[in-house]
Design a protein around this motif. Structure first.
Motif, mmCIF file in Angstrom:
data_model
loop_
_atom_site.group_PDB
_atom_site.id
_atom_site.type_symbol
_atom_site.label_atom_id
_atom_site.label_comp_id
_atom_site.label_asym_id
_atom_site.label_seq_id
_atom_site.Cartn_x
_atom_site.Cartn_y
_atom_site.Cartn_z
ATOM 1 N N LYS A 1 9.289 4.124 5.943
ATOM 2 C CA LYS A 1 10.294 3.138 5.549
ATOM 3 C C LYS A 1 9.734 1.722 5.406
ATOM 4 O O LYS A 1 10.471 0.798 5.111
ATOM 5 C CB LYS A 1 11.457 3.144 6.536
ATOM 6 N N ALA A 2 8.429 1.545 5.595
ATOM 7 C CA ALA A 2 7.820 0.217 5.458
ATOM 8 C C ALA A 2 7.871 -0.232 3.998
ATOM 9 O O ALA A 2 7.689 0.560 3.084
ATOM 10 C CB ALA A 2 6.377 0.248 5.948
ATOM 11 N N GLU A 3 8.126 -1.517 3.811
ATOM 12 C CA GLU A 3 8.207 -2.102 2.460
ATOM 13 C C GLU A 3 6.857 -2.735 2.109
ATOM 14 O O GLU A 3 6.299 -3.501 2.897
ATOM 15 C CB GLU A 3 9.300 -3.165 2.426
ATOM 16 N N PHE A 4 6.328 -2.417 0.927
ATOM 17 C CA PHE A 4 5.052 -2.962 0.468
ATOM 18 C C PHE A 4 5.293 -3.879 -0.729
ATOM 19 O O PHE A 4 5.931 -3.475 -1.698
ATOM 20 C CB PHE A 4 4.100 -1.833 0.062
ATOM 21 N N VAL A 5 4.783 -5.120 -0.651
ATOM 22 C CA VAL A 5 4.959 -6.089 -1.742
ATOM 23 C C VAL A 5 3.587 -6.631 -2.117
ATOM 24 O O VAL A 5 2.972 -7.313 -1.305
ATOM 25 C CB VAL A 5 5.893 -7.240 -1.316
ATOM 26 N N PRO A 6 3.074 -6.362 -3.331
ATOM 27 C CA PRO A 6 3.583 -5.442 -4.344
ATOM 28 C C PRO A 6 3.455 -3.990 -3.877
ATOM 29 O O PRO A 6 2.675 -3.713 -2.968
ATOM 30 C CB PRO A 6 2.690 -5.708 -5.552
ATOM 31 N N PRO A 7 4.212 -3.085 -4.510
ATOM 32 C CA PRO A 7 4.206 -1.691 -4.061
ATOM 33 C C PRO A 7 2.881 -0.994 -4.368
ATOM 34 O O PRO A 7 2.610 -0.630 -5.505
ATOM 35 C CB PRO A 7 5.364 -1.053 -4.826
ATOM 36 N N LYS A 8 2.034 -0.848 -3.362
ATOM 37 C CA LYS A 8 0.780 -0.104 -3.489
ATOM 38 C C LYS A 8 0.361 0.348 -2.096
ATOM 39 O O LYS A 8 0.839 -0.170 -1.094
ATOM 40 C CB LYS A 8 -0.307 -0.948 -4.138
ATOM 41 N N LEU A 9 -0.530 1.303 -2.042
ATOM 42 C CA LEU A 9 -1.002 1.812 -0.759
ATOM 43 C C LEU A 9 -1.976 0.826 -0.126
ATOM 44 O O LEU A 9 -2.750 0.174 -0.824
ATOM 45 C CB LEU A 9 -1.690 3.165 -0.954
ATOM 46 N N PRO A 10 -1.950 0.710 1.195
ATOM 47 C CA PRO A 10 -2.888 -0.195 1.863
ATOM 48 C C PRO A 10 -4.306 0.373 1.833
ATOM 49 O O PRO A 10 -4.505 1.566 2.039
ATOM 50 C CB PRO A 10 -2.357 -0.262 3.297
ATOM 51 N N LEU A 11 -5.279 -0.483 1.546
ATOM 52 C CA LEU A 11 -6.677 -0.088 1.493
ATOM 53 C C LEU A 11 -7.495 -0.921 2.456
ATOM 54 O O LEU A 11 -7.148 -2.068 2.761
ATOM 55 C CB LEU A 11 -7.230 -0.265 0.073
ATOM 56 N N LYS A 12 -8.597 -0.358 2.904
ATOM 57 C CA LYS A 12 -9.505 -1.070 3.794
ATOM 58 C C LYS A 12 -10.012 -2.322 3.092
ATOM 59 O O LYS A 12 -10.411 -2.276 1.935
ATOM 60 C CB LYS A 12 -10.672 -0.151 4.159
ATOM 61 N N GLY A 13 -9.953 -3.468 3.776
ATOM 62 C CA GLY A 13 -10.415 -4.732 3.208
ATOM 63 C C GLY A 13 -9.317 -5.595 2.617
ATOM 64 O O GLY A 13 -9.560 -6.750 2.276
ATOM 65 N N ASP A 14 -8.104 -5.075 2.485
ATOM 66 C CA ASP A 14 -6.989 -5.874 1.955
ATOM 67 C C ASP A 14 -6.581 -6.934 2.972
ATOM 68 O O ASP A 14 -6.481 -6.662 4.163
ATOM 69 C CB ASP A 14 -5.774 -4.993 1.660
ATOM 70 N N ARG A 15 -6.345 -8.162 2.500
ATOM 71 C CA ARG A 15 -5.798 -9.227 3.347
ATOM 72 C C ARG A 15 -4.286 -9.158 3.227
ATOM 73 O O ARG A 15 -3.750 -9.203 2.125
ATOM 74 C CB ARG A 15 -6.310 -10.590 2.904
ATOM 75 N N VAL A 16 -3.606 -9.036 4.367
ATOM 76 C CA VAL A 16 -2.165 -8.804 4.351
ATOM 77 C C VAL A 16 -1.451 -9.637 5.412
ATOM 78 O O VAL A 16 -2.054 -10.133 6.360
ATOM 79 C CB VAL A 16 -1.842 -7.311 4.598
ATOM 80 N N LEU A 17 -0.158 -9.776 5.205
ATOM 81 C CA LEU A 17 0.773 -10.304 6.199
ATOM 82 C C LEU A 17 1.650 -9.115 6.585
ATOM 83 O O LEU A 17 2.307 -8.525 5.729
ATOM 84 C CB LEU A 17 1.632 -11.424 5.614
ATOM 85 N N ILE A 18 1.620 -8.736 7.869
ATOM 86 C CA ILE A 18 2.379 -7.575 8.334
ATOM 87 C C ILE A 18 3.603 -8.045 9.107
ATOM 88 O O ILE A 18 3.507 -8.918 9.964
ATOM 89 C CB ILE A 18 1.495 -6.665 9.208
ATOM 90 N N LEU A 19 4.739 -7.467 8.779
ATOM 91 C CA LEU A 19 5.986 -7.681 9.506
ATOM 92 C C LEU A 19 6.183 -6.466 10.401
ATOM 93 O O LEU A 19 6.192 -5.333 9.918
ATOM 94 C CB LEU A 19 7.155 -7.819 8.535
#
Length: 99
Positions: free
Chosen positions: A59-77
């Motif tokens: 149920k997690a929302e991804f913005v933009p919608p794509k799968l998480p990959l190693k090395g991605d810089r993200v903000l996690i809620l």
């Protein structure tokens, strides 16, 4: 009878509002994804020595919608639950390079 049903309804509404306000708040953390496993995601926040483990649910929302990959810089809620830190949303800051 009418007063009883009205007061019961008011009590139910008040208890619902109180229980929702007492719920754990959604927290935010920025970092780099270090690994993605079966139902888990490891994130290394800036200024820490080791990665943190998060539970990745459908149920997690991804913005933009794509799968998480190693090395991605993200903000996690996320919210802290009994089972661990559960992810509710992922906002991509800078996509990782394909190496």
């Amino acid at each position: 009878m009418r007063l009883l049903s009205a007061s019961t309804l008011l009590i139910v509404i008040l208890l619902t509002v109180v229980s929702l306000s007492a719920a754990d708040p959604i927290q935010k953390i920025k970092g780099v994804i270090t690994d993605v496993g079966e139902g888990y995601l490891w994130l290394k926040p800036a200024g820490t020595t080791g990665p943190l483990k998060f539970i990745l649910q459908w149920k997690a929302e991804f913005v933009p919608p794509k799968l998480p990959l190693k090395g991605d810089r993200v903000l996690i809620l996320y919210k802290d639950k009994d089972a661990g830190a559960v992810i509710y949303g992922v906002r991509y800051l800078v996509p990782g390079s394909d190496s």
